[in-house]
Each structure stands twice: as C-alpha cells, then as structure tokens.
Design an enzyme around this catalytic site. Sequence first.
Site, short mmCIF file in Angstrom:
data_model
loop_
_atom_site.label_atom_id
_atom_site.label_comp_id
_atom_site.label_asym_id
_atom_site.label_seq_id
_atom_site.Cartn_x
_atom_site.Cartn_y
_atom_site.Cartn_z
N SER A 30 -14.40 21.54 62.94
CA SER A 30 -15.10 21.07 64.13
C SER A 30 -15.30 19.56 64.14
O SER A 30 -15.20 18.92 65.19
CB SER A 30 -16.46 21.78 64.26
OG SER A 30 -17.25 21.56 63.10
N GLY A 84 -12.73 16.70 57.61
CA GLY A 84 -14.11 17.10 57.40
C GLY A 84 -14.30 17.73 56.04
O GLY A 84 -13.39 17.76 55.21
N ASP A 86 -16.97 20.93 53.92
CA ASP A 86 -18.07 21.88 53.96
C ASP A 86 -19.23 21.43 53.08
O ASP A 86 -20.38 21.72 53.37
CB ASP A 86 -17.57 23.26 53.52
CG ASP A 86 -16.46 23.77 54.42
OD1 ASP A 86 -16.71 23.87 55.63
OD2 ASP A 86 -15.36 24.05 53.93
N LYS A 96 -13.97 22.31 50.51
CA LYS A 96 -13.30 22.42 51.79
C LYS A 96 -12.65 23.79 51.90
O LYS A 96 -12.50 24.49 50.92
CB LYS A 96 -12.24 21.32 51.95
CG LYS A 96 -12.82 19.92 52.12
CD LYS A 96 -11.76 18.83 52.24
CE LYS A 96 -10.72 19.11 53.28
NZ LYS A 96 -11.28 19.37 54.62
N GLY A 97 -12.27 24.14 53.11
CA GLY A 97 -11.56 25.39 53.31
C GLY A 97 -12.28 26.40 54.15
O GLY A 97 -11.78 27.51 54.35
N GLY A 98 -13.45 26.03 54.69
CA GLY A 98 -14.14 26.96 55.57
C GLY A 98 -13.33 27.32 56.79
O GLY A 98 -13.46 28.42 57.33
N GLY A 99 -12.46 26.40 57.22
CA GLY A 99 -11.59 26.67 58.35
C GLY A 99 -10.28 27.34 57.98
O GLY A 99 -9.46 27.61 58.86
N GLU A 105 -4.47 21.02 53.84
CA GLU A 105 -5.37 19.87 53.79
C GLU A 105 -5.20 19.11 52.47
O GLU A 105 -5.16 17.88 52.45
CB GLU A 105 -6.82 20.32 53.94
CG GLU A 105 -7.17 20.74 55.36
CD GLU A 105 -8.56 21.33 55.48
OE1 GLU A 105 -9.15 21.22 56.56
OE2 GLU A 105 -9.06 21.91 54.50
N LYS A 123 -24.09 18.45 55.29
CA LYS A 123 -23.03 18.75 54.32
C LYS A 123 -23.20 17.97 53.01
O LYS A 123 -22.47 18.21 52.05
CB LYS A 123 -21.66 18.43 54.92
CG LYS A 123 -21.40 19.09 56.28
CD LYS A 123 -21.42 20.60 56.19
CE LYS A 123 -21.28 21.25 57.55
NZ LYS A 123 -19.99 20.97 58.19
#
Length: 232
Positions: A30, A84, A86, A96-99, A105, A123
């Site tokens: 986001s 971005g 997390d 990272k990696g929530g998406g 990435e 965050k």
Amino acid sequence: MDAREMKIKAAEAALAHVESGMRLGIGTGSTAEEFVRLLAEKVAGGFQVEGVPTSERTARLCVELGVPLKSLDELPALDLTVDGADEVDPALRLIKGGGGALLREKIVAAASQRMIVIADESKLVETLGAFALPIEVNPFGLVSTRIAIEKVAARLGLSGELNLRQSGDGEFTTDGGHHIIDASFGRIPDAEALSSELNSIPGVVEHGLFINMAALAIIAGPAGARTLQANR
C-alpha cells in the site's frame, strides 16, 4: 493525519531521491502504491525513469498510470529501489512479504545500488517479530520443510504458530508459484542467525528478513516524515 496521509508523506519524501533518467526498482504494497501514484504524476510531466516492478500487482498499477516498465533482465543493474516494509528496526533490518512479493522484492533490492524503505511510524519497532515472518516455500515437500523450520526455530529459542497463508480459493500462491508460511515467532533477538538458518533449508525459497539491504528508511508520522540511516 490518517494512515494513508502518512504513507503519502513518506512516498513524497522518497520521490525527492529519484532523479530523471534513473533505473528504478518499484516495490509492492500500500505504501509503495502511493509512491507509484506520485511517480506517475511526474512522469506525465516529462520526468524520465524506467521502472522494474517487484510484483504483477505493481506492474498492473504502473501500466495503468503510465509509468514505463522494463524487466530485470532488461535492466539488471538498478540505481535505486523504493519499497515498503512490514517492520523496520533501528539498524534498518526489515520484515517484508506481507503482500506476498518478498522473493522478487529481495532480488530487485539486491540488484540496486541503494534501497529506500518507506513506511508509516506504526512499522518502526525496537526488535523485529511482532509481525509474522513470511517464509516463501516450494510446494513440493511442504510438510518436511515446515518441520525443518520448526527445528531451526527451536535451536534459536523461538516458537510460535506456522500458518500456511490462505487466499479466497485455497493456499496463497506467489507470482513465482510458491506458497508462504507465516511464522509467528514473536520477538526475534538474532535476525541474522535466523536468516542464515532459514537459508540452509532446501525447501525455503526465500524469507522476509531483509538485512543490510536498506540504506535509508523514511518514516512518516503526524508531524511529517523523518529519515533514518542504518545504525549498524
């Protein structure tokens, strides 16, 4: 200032680091999407960049908004990646990696001279681990890989639920055809050791610990955006 406004503030500050003509890695999530929208406005005014997206989702948004794209094979060396996170700690270690795009990435970030992380202040953490750690795994031998992850965690004094990520129609599948195990370890006191151990498991494709990758973090709060440099 609401959460979206803070994300926009972080994205605006990151955009100031982007120069015309750059080869740019473009993140997923986001906050990264707010960056894409702002970048597209500059591109519409004649600003020249070539972007490499870290997910199909990001690629679709870039195409929709008119941001020029290339593949990483076409642009194997990038000037800058903006993405971005997390979670961000004071040493700019990241989760990272929530998406669901952590593999691409990490590949794109590693191909970049610099990585800038953008996030809202929720965050920023003292120690990683409140956010479940995404671990991208090959679907083959999933149970064996899960057991290996549990053994690694136990050796490091970590415990918690390992949940196979789900989507609306079953197991979540990444752009690369893999699954994700979300590991709720809680506080991770030695992220480097966990990263090394997870990398040694054959069924683990990648994990969401990004260590020694981010050069700057731009963190936005109600008072505006501030820039953090790695405290390593």
